[in-house]
Write a protein that holds these residues in place. Structure first.
Motif, mmCIF file in Angstrom:
data_model
loop_
_atom_site.group_PDB
_atom_site.id
_atom_site.type_symbol
_atom_site.label_atom_id
_atom_site.label_comp_id
_atom_site.label_asym_id
_atom_site.label_seq_id
_atom_site.Cartn_x
_atom_site.Cartn_y
_atom_site.Cartn_z
ATOM 1 N N PRO A 329 0.859 -1.186 0.000
ATOM 2 C CA PRO A 329 0.000 0.000 0.000
ATOM 3 C C PRO A 329 0.898 1.240 0.000
ATOM 4 O O PRO A 329 1.883 1.289 0.738
ATOM 5 C CB PRO A 329 -0.763 -0.102 1.325
ATOM 6 C CG PRO A 329 -0.602 -1.520 1.780
ATOM 7 C CD PRO A 329 0.664 -2.030 1.179
ATOM 8 N N SER A 331 0.361 3.929 1.336
ATOM 9 C CA SER A 331 0.378 4.526 2.671
ATOM 10 C C SER A 331 1.480 3.910 3.533
ATOM 11 O O SER A 331 2.102 4.586 4.345
ATOM 12 C CB SER A 331 -0.984 4.325 3.345
ATOM 13 O OG SER A 331 -1.306 2.947 3.331
ATOM 14 N N ASP A 363 -2.940 1.304 -10.334
ATOM 15 C CA ASP A 363 -3.691 1.579 -9.116
ATOM 16 C C ASP A 363 -2.910 2.586 -8.269
ATOM 17 O O ASP A 363 -1.837 2.268 -7.761
ATOM 18 C CB ASP A 363 -3.867 0.257 -8.364
ATOM 19 C CG ASP A 363 -4.629 0.433 -7.055
ATOM 20 O OD1 ASP A 363 -4.764 1.591 -6.593
ATOM 21 O OD2 ASP A 363 -5.081 -0.585 -6.510
ATOM 22 N N GLY A 365 -3.118 3.571 -5.362
ATOM 23 C CA GLY A 365 -2.910 3.252 -3.955
ATOM 24 C C GLY A 365 -1.827 2.221 -3.724
ATOM 25 O O GLY A 365 -1.606 1.773 -2.602
#
Ligand SMILES: *Cc1c(COP(=O)(O)O)cnc(C)c1O
Length: 854
Positions: A329, A331, A363, A365
């Protein structure tokens, strides 16, 4: 009472045997039979008990026995000869030293796993064994290579079975003191500690173990030290264990800490800085970011640093299976690399967004480690010809506007290290019947034609016998472990028959490898195993990833089938597939079976190890087999490539497999002459040894890397780095300029003449008017591309012709070419503009192209 902790005390060797210490710690013993013999002779029984581990052997052999042998002049002389042999091996100039034009200062080779020997269980499967074989062949060839990875406290895992056939995992802890490792220390003798920043101002520290693999040092970072808090100590606990958070810590340590370990090692040993960095799979991709940080810290700007890093970096992709590619991810990456647009906390001097951009994919993310590898390496490759092709397709979106065939990903087909994987029996026979050059220098394969088939067959028989003893030993141990009493296990002595066609299937158990394809029609399999005239016996092994219950269910299916008293003498599942087991399978199986879902097997190397021992492959044409199957070295299982219904595809391919075994493979094995030799079979064995073996060698693979990748990467790095990185600056400046101008670069108009009576070979003249958007004509190549055209106007079988500049009018450049039409039939052409710079490795490198639009 249980010990809290264990450690290993090394014995004190008598002076006359002191060379055994060096012989035990240089892992060259793992592919050098005569050195192994010296340790075995200390105490053959104990040698088996300690798992053929020289360091443990020296720790456990009684001092009295060492004293006895120290008085044995013959033994002492052989120890001294082995020691002199090792020294000669370590110092004599080798292949690489004789090459001209491959000016490489050093190569740092990064991998998350290394399978050098079962004594150092730092691998899970093919990728690790390949990395181990890469180091060994690099040693044999004399490459200035340093391996870099992690030392896992519990390696991967040890596999056993529950009574009902479910995989159980064990994680025995290793004591690095008891392994053939030494610590990297600084001048004052204290261990070097590598530091890597972690979120919230924490610091992950690691010591660095060195395993000596012949001439090659392998640096292994280890976080299990008192200086770390418990959570950070556990970073190097297991290979491929834990969640994404655990995994990214491991990869940060391997990539960033790995570069720092290389610096510490070369500094301590007065070695030059490596000019080539090789990422064996995307896991170690952060190494490129750390190197950019180093350059930025030394005063280069980001773009120049990136150009310099790319020039010397090689990336190898190892799988077309999406689940095999690390994707974090965003993040999570953000959290670890921290900071802001101005500065990352983990890598000061770099902006967080610059780092995140390397792993970008469709994507938003997700941070994709393979994409990062491709963006940080000027050179990239897949691991077989077919896998190169599949990878060009798979990653084509990173080079928009280019045909997949133009994507700059090449291929080097994997290989296997013959001295590690060929049976001693074969090496001895080759020395005797062909000559030592075949064993020492891999020369003289053609002379195998003169070897008597009976000789080859007797070795195959002998090795099948060795395998069967090992199978019975392991089946017995497994049943004992599953709870059976010794008294119930009399039948184990008749497991497998030394005269029955033996098929092996062993590998990790991801879905695409289709462990249970053979069970598709259980009755048909039973009939093959129990055929009264031409039976087959099947040995199966493999580990499933601990988190993959689907894989464990497949193993259970095989185990349950094999538990049936009606067939248990003909099919076995052996738990705990590792190097120590694998070698018996490669030596002894007549046929090596592989039935992956094509084209998901990037290369596959187990079949190569079997071929090296005269095993015949029975495989779907995937990976290496697609390019090396020649009709005489085994069989190709027809694959139902176009069939999208997976159930139907499995049915079709399983049926084809049964059919081949029944109609072709078994009859050939059982077709004997008056000496009971299967002549046609053994001819195939000879053909395999003679023509397939030399192609599957790791020395061929490493030589390919040296010539096609390391040499060019080192040359590119030299070009960009001389004159205080003038080349890198120029390339970075060029890239910025081209990136900015490119959206406005246009093919404005294309005119043709000469097509009135089109015949093949006739001249076609093209003129194109190009808006270069401020770029100079020297910055670009304008190409006419001519090829076959499909009903939807797709061009294939293209030939490109560079057009020449004719003049400039009103800021528009005119280019022209006259070229012969290379094809007949439906032919089409277009005109495109590509970046051109001598420091680019390929015209597709920057992913920029402007194609004429209608
Ligand atoms: C060679 C080898 C592998 C890899 O085999 P594949 O054919 O690539 O699946 C895995 N494990 C061990 C122990 C090996 O020796």
């Amino acid at each position: 009472m249980k010990a809290l902790r264990r450690f290993t005390v090394r014995a004190h060797l008598p002076q006359r045997l002191s060379a055994l210490a060096a012989l035990s710690t240089n892992l060259r013993w793992s592919w050098h039979g005569p050195t192994q013999d010296l340790f075995a002779e200390l105490d053959p029984e104990l040698w088996r008990e300690v798992g053929q581990d020289p360091v443990r052997m020296l720790g456990e052999v009684p001092a009295a026995r060492l004293d006895e042998l120290a008085a044995d002049d013959d033994y002492v002389a052989r120890v001294e000869a082995a020691d002199a042999g090792l020294r000669d091996y370590l110092t004599r100039p080798r292949w690489f030293q004789e090459q001209s034009g491959t000016d490489v200062a050093g190569i740092a080779y990064f991998s998350m796993e290394f399978g050098v020997t079962e004594v150092l269980p730092n691998y899970s499967g093919g990728l690790g064994i390949l990395a181990g074989d890469h180091l060994k062949a690099a040693s044999d060839l004399g490459l200035p290579l340093i391996g870099v990875g992690l030392l896992y406290r519990s390696g991967y895992f040890r596999q056993s079975l529950s009574a009902d056939g479910w995989q159980l995992e064990h994680y025995p802890a290793l004591d690095p003191q008891g392994l053939p490792l030494k610590l990297l220390t600084s001048e004052d003798g204290s261990p070097v500690l590598i530091h890597v920043g972690m979120p919230e101002g924490r610091v992950l520290r690691a010591r660095v173990w060195i395993a000596q693999v012949g001439r090659i040092p392998l640096l292994l970072l280890d976080s299990d030290i008192a200086e770390n808090d418990p959570e950070l100590r556990a970073v190097t606990d297991r290979l491929y264990g834990g969640d994404q958070d655990h995994r990214i810590k491991q990869e940060i340590l391997a990539g960033i800490g790995g570069v720092r370990a290389v610096r510490a090692y070369t500094h301590a040993n007065g070695l030059p800085d490596p000019d080539v960095f090789h990422m064996n799979e995307g896991h170690a991709g952060f190494l490129g970011v750390e190197r950019i940080r180093e350059f930025v810290a030394a005063g280069l700007d980001f773009d120049t640093a990136l150009a310099a890093v790319r020039a010397g970096t090689v990336f190898t992709t190892h799988t077309p299976v999406p689940a095999g590619i690390d994707r974090f991810p965003m993040s999570l990456v953000r959290r670890y690399f921290g900071g802001s647009e101005a500065e990352s906390t983990l890598l000061p001097g770099l902006a967080l967004d610059q780092i995140l951009a390397f792993g970008r994919e469709a994507d938003p993310g997700v941070f994709n480690m393979a994409n990062m590898g491709l963006r940080l390496a000027q050179r990239a490759n897949g691991v077989s010809k077919l896998h190169g092709e599949v990878s060009r397709d798979m990653f084509a979106s990173l080079w928009p506007g280019f045909d997949a065939s133009e994507v700059p990903i090449g291929s080097v087909t994997n290989g296997v290290h013959a001295p590690t994987w060929a049976a001693r029996e074969w090496l001895d026979k080759a020395r005797e019947l062909v000559g030592p050059e075949l064993v020492e220098e891999a020369r003289g394969w053609e002379n195998l034609s003169d070897v008597d088939l009976g000789e080859l067959w007797s070795t195959r028989q002998e090795l099948r016998g060795v395998l069967i003893d090992e199978v019975r030993r392991r089946v017995r141990a497994s049943w004992r472990q599953r709870g059976a009493a010794e008294a119930e296990l009399g039948w184990v002595d008749s497991v497998f028959d030394p005269n029955v066609l033996t098929i092996g299937f062993a590998r990790r158990v991801p879905t695409y490898k289709r462990l249970t394809l053979m069970l598709r029609d259980p009755d048909r399999l039973r009939a093959l195993l129990l055929d009264p005239e031409r039976p087959v016996q099947l040995v199966v092994a493999g580990k499933s990833h601990p988190a993959d219950d689907g894989g464990k269910a497949l193993i259970q299916q095989v185990v349950r089938f094999a538990d049936d008293p009606a067939v248990r003498h003909r099919i076995v599942f052996l738990p705990d597939y590792d190097m120590s087991m694998a070698r018996y399978l490669y030596w002894g199986c007549d046929v090596w079976l592989n039935n992956p879902l094509r084209p998901l097997e990037a290369c596959g190397t187990s079949g190569m190890k079997s071929a090296l021992n005269g095993g015949l492959n029975l495989s779907i044409r995937d990976g290496w087999w697609d390019e090396m199957f020649d009709g005489e070295n085994g069989w190709s299982i027809p694959s139902a490539d176009g069939v999208t219904d997976e159930v139907r595809r499995d049915d079709l391919e399983a049926a084809a497999l049964y059919e081949l075994v029944e109609r072709t493979v078994a009859p050939r094995f059982y077709d004997r002459d008056e000496r009971d030799v299967p002549v046609r079979w053994t001819e195939m064995v000879r053909h395999t040894l003679q023509t397939t073996s030399p192609q599957v060698l790791a020395s061929r693979m490493v030589a390919d890397y040296a010539q096609q990748y390391y040499g060019p990467a080192a040359a590119a790095f030299a070009k960009v780095s001389t004159d205080d990185f003038a080349g890198a600056r120029a390339l970075a400046e060029y890239r910025t300029r081209v990136d900015q101008a490119w959206p406005s670069v246009r093919v404005l108009q294309v005119d043709s003449s000469g097509l009135d009576i089109p015949v093949i070979g006739a001249d076609l003249s093209l003129r194109a008017r190009i808006d270069l958007a401020g770029l100079s004509p020297d910055d670009v190549t304008v190409e006419a591309v001519i090829g076959r055209v499909s009903p939807t106007d797709e061009l294939t079988e293209t030939t490109a012709f560079a057009m020449s500049l004719e003049g400039v009018t009103d800021g528009v450049h005119d280019f022209a070419i006259t070229a012969p039409v290379p094809l007949s039939g439906a032919v089409g052409y277009t005109v495109r503009v590509l970046p051109r710079n001598a420091l680019l490795a390929s015209p597709a490198e920057l992913g920029l192209v402007a194609v004429a639009t209608g």
